[in-house]
Design a protein around this motif. Structure first.
Motif, mmCIF file in Angstrom:
data_model
loop_
_atom_site.group_PDB
_atom_site.id
_atom_site.type_symbol
_atom_site.label_atom_id
_atom_site.label_comp_id
_atom_site.label_asym_id
_atom_site.label_seq_id
_atom_site.Cartn_x
_atom_site.Cartn_y
_atom_site.Cartn_z
ATOM 1 N N ASP A 90 -1.188 -37.181 -55.281
ATOM 2 C CA ASP A 90 -1.380 -37.755 -54.054
ATOM 3 C C ASP A 90 -0.659 -38.900 -53.430
ATOM 4 O O ASP A 90 -0.154 -38.996 -52.376
ATOM 5 C CB ASP A 90 -2.936 -38.135 -54.044
ATOM 6 C CG ASP A 90 -3.705 -37.047 -54.368
ATOM 7 O OD1 ASP A 90 -3.405 -35.708 -54.150
ATOM 8 O OD2 ASP A 90 -4.606 -37.219 -55.162
ATOM 9 N N LEU A 91 -0.358 -39.801 -54.552
ATOM 10 C CA LEU A 91 0.585 -41.153 -54.140
ATOM 11 C C LEU A 91 1.980 -40.619 -53.789
ATOM 12 O O LEU A 91 2.497 -41.003 -52.861
ATOM 13 C CB LEU A 91 0.350 -42.004 -55.239
ATOM 14 C CG LEU A 91 1.197 -43.483 -54.969
ATOM 15 C CD1 LEU A 91 0.823 -44.087 -53.636
ATOM 16 C CD2 LEU A 91 1.123 -44.381 -55.997
ATOM 17 N N ALA A 94 2.132 -39.053 -50.584
ATOM 18 C CA ALA A 94 2.196 -39.877 -49.267
ATOM 19 C C ALA A 94 3.349 -40.894 -49.254
ATOM 20 O O ALA A 94 3.660 -41.034 -48.071
ATOM 21 C CB ALA A 94 0.951 -40.975 -49.581
ATOM 22 N N ILE A 110 -0.815 -50.403 -51.173
ATOM 23 C CA ILE A 110 -1.602 -49.182 -51.359
ATOM 24 C C ILE A 110 -3.163 -49.668 -51.956
ATOM 25 O O ILE A 110 -3.426 -50.690 -52.830
ATOM 26 C CB ILE A 110 -0.908 -48.475 -52.638
ATOM 27 C CG1 ILE A 110 0.388 -48.264 -52.555
ATOM 28 C CG2 ILE A 110 -1.842 -47.373 -53.060
ATOM 29 C CD1 ILE A 110 1.238 -47.908 -53.605
ATOM 30 N N ILE A 164 -0.501 -47.557 -47.266
ATOM 31 C CA ILE A 164 -1.281 -46.372 -47.742
ATOM 32 C C ILE A 164 -2.560 -46.549 -48.234
ATOM 33 O O ILE A 164 -3.156 -47.099 -49.204
ATOM 34 C CB ILE A 164 -0.538 -45.664 -49.229
ATOM 35 C CG1 ILE A 164 0.902 -45.334 -48.739
ATOM 36 C CG2 ILE A 164 -1.296 -44.351 -49.542
ATOM 37 C CD1 ILE A 164 1.872 -44.744 -49.817
ATOM 38 N N GLY A 184 -3.814 -41.908 -47.569
ATOM 39 C CA GLY A 184 -3.627 -41.560 -49.157
ATOM 40 C C GLY A 184 -4.657 -40.620 -49.751
ATOM 41 O O GLY A 184 -4.688 -40.673 -50.684
#
Length: 451
Positions: A90-91, A94, A110, A164, A184
């Motif tokens: 997922d990161l 993003a 983040i 994010i 995110g």
């Protein structure tokens, strides 16, 4: 449409802006009915979940870290829970979406992502650590604290920086700021994986509950064993909880009970206490010991139950033990649940309300917490990698990493740095279990566990 009697029902809690994402993730799931709880503001989560639980029968519960933290004290003990946490994938996605917008990969601040996921992405993409600020999720975090973190990072990075954030409330508060904001939130694949794992766990629990089991009750320390045994037989026959069981007089001083494992779990409050022992002691004027066995056949179950009952007879007070054919030993279980009773060393489960509270607080089963407590005792303070944890518990490496993240969020592990096992390999992060330390605290809290 009428729901099938044996269908799995999972409650899913989402922010109103994430509902479409979760429904897309659940579109491939079959044989599961989903009940939805939607909220607009985090402070309303607890109230909405309380109302939901009061009116809905559930086999499982799925939520993100924030709604789970807000509602975990409301969840029934033993209810299987899945917590959707953002992953390294997922990161990475993003960061690529930010790059497509012309923001670059860094500098960036983040929030909510586990430290392990951030480290994996930094290594894989060879990013400059000095240009990344990360704030992992913690149950005690407030939206205001996260917003301040991002604004501080932006002042340090200058106008090249962006954010994010997994938290919808954080993104809303930062919407008026000058810097870019990227969601995110986990992608459907991450949510789908957690949802499928939860459904499989529920199915496994159901299958386990239908395994055959036996209980052996022994009368001891009385002058008239024959009379006490007959009285014990009649007492069990007239106990409502044993209505679905087959009860036989074994002669001498024993009574054997045959039933599914699920019945014994109800009778023993999920292997925590055996109230029938206290009732027998009062009614018969004799001490009663009990043993439970779970195996592949009736004969095997009885043999295991007899071994467990013999072990219970060695105790000074009325109690019971469970022995499964897998080698699991649980006990001693007293007539009542007591927070100060210690379980058998190296058994897979501790007993007492303190374990149930701790397990409920972090979203794990009491059995898992007890197995971790036994492992913590065996390690004697030695740090362990997620891979070794997985090997010790007999789970996959991915499940081991997910378990570490869950324990980290609940303050039940401490980060002990890294170790280089192979000259050309990536360093392995090490963690020290803090289960025993948390269980000593009364009452337990995540804040105390981190102090």
């Amino acid at each position: 449409m009428e729901r099938k009697a044996l269908s799995i029902v999972i409650g899913v809690v989402t922010h109103s802006t994430h509902g479409k994402l979760f429904r897309e993730a659940a579109s491939t799931l079959r044989g599961v009915d989903l009940e939805w709880v939607s909220y607009d503001h985090e402070e309303n989560v607890r109230e909405k979940v309380a109302e939901f639980l009061a009116n809905t029968r559930l086999d499982g519960f799925l939520a993100g870290p924030v709604p789970y933290t807000e509602s975990r004290e409301l969840l029934p003990p033993g209810l299987p829970v899945g917590v959707v946490r953002p992953s390294a994938l997922d990161l990475t996605l993003a960061l690529y979406r930010a790059q497509q917008r012309g923001w670059g990969r860094t500098p960036v601040s983040i929030d909510t992502f586990p430290a392990e996921a951030v480290d994996a992405v930094l290594d894989a993409l060879e990013l400059n650590r000095d240009e990344i600020a990360s704030l992992p999720y913690a149950p005690t975090q407030t939206v205001e604290e996260i917003v301040d973190f991002h604004r501080t990072a932006y002042r340090r990075f200058g106008d090249r920086g962006y954010v994010i954030s997994v938290r919808a409330a954080v993104r809303e508060q930062l919407a008026g700021d000058a810097f870019g904001i990227m969601s995110g939130m986990p992608v459907p694949a991450t949510i789908r994986t957690e949802l499928h794992e939860l459904a499989l766990r529920i199915e496994s629990d159901r299958a386990s509950a239908q395994r055959f089991a036996a209980g052996v009750f022994l009368v001891s320390r009385t002058a008239d064993e024959e009379r006490a045994r007959v009285g014990l037989m009649n007492l069990l026959l007239n106990t409502p909880e044993f209505a679905g069981a087959w009860i036989e007089d074994r002669g001498r001083r024993g009574v054997v009970v045959f039933a599914h494992k699920a019945l014994f779990e109800r009778v023993t409050r999920n292997w925590v206490a055996v109230p029938a022992l206290a009732e027998a002691g009062t009614a018969l004027g004799a001490q009663v010991a009990a043993g439970f066995g779970v195996g592949v056949s009736a004969r095997n179950c009885v043999l295991l139950a007899e071994r467990a009952a013999a072990r219970a007879e060695q105790e000074d007070e009325p109690c019971a033990y469970l022995i499964e054919d897998s080698g699991v030993i649980i006990g001693p279980m007293g007539p009542k649940s007591t927070a100060d009773r210690e379980a058998l060393s190296f058994s897979y489960r501790e007993h007492g309300d303190h374990v149930e509270r701790l397990a409920k607080s972090v979203g794990l089963s009491a059995a898992t917490v007890s197995r971790l407590a036994a492992l913590d005792h065996e390690l004697e303070g030695r740090a362990i990698s997620p891979g070794e944890l997985a090997d010790r518990l007999g789970i996959t490496d991915q499940s081991g990493r997910r378990l570490i993240r869950t324990l980290d969020a609940g303050g039940l592990v401490s980060d002990e740095g890294t170790a280089q096992h192979h000259p050309k390999g990536r360093p392995t992060r090490l963690y020290r279990l803090r289960i025993a330390q948390a269980l000593k605290g009364t009452p337990w809290s995540s804040t105390a566990a981190r102090s």
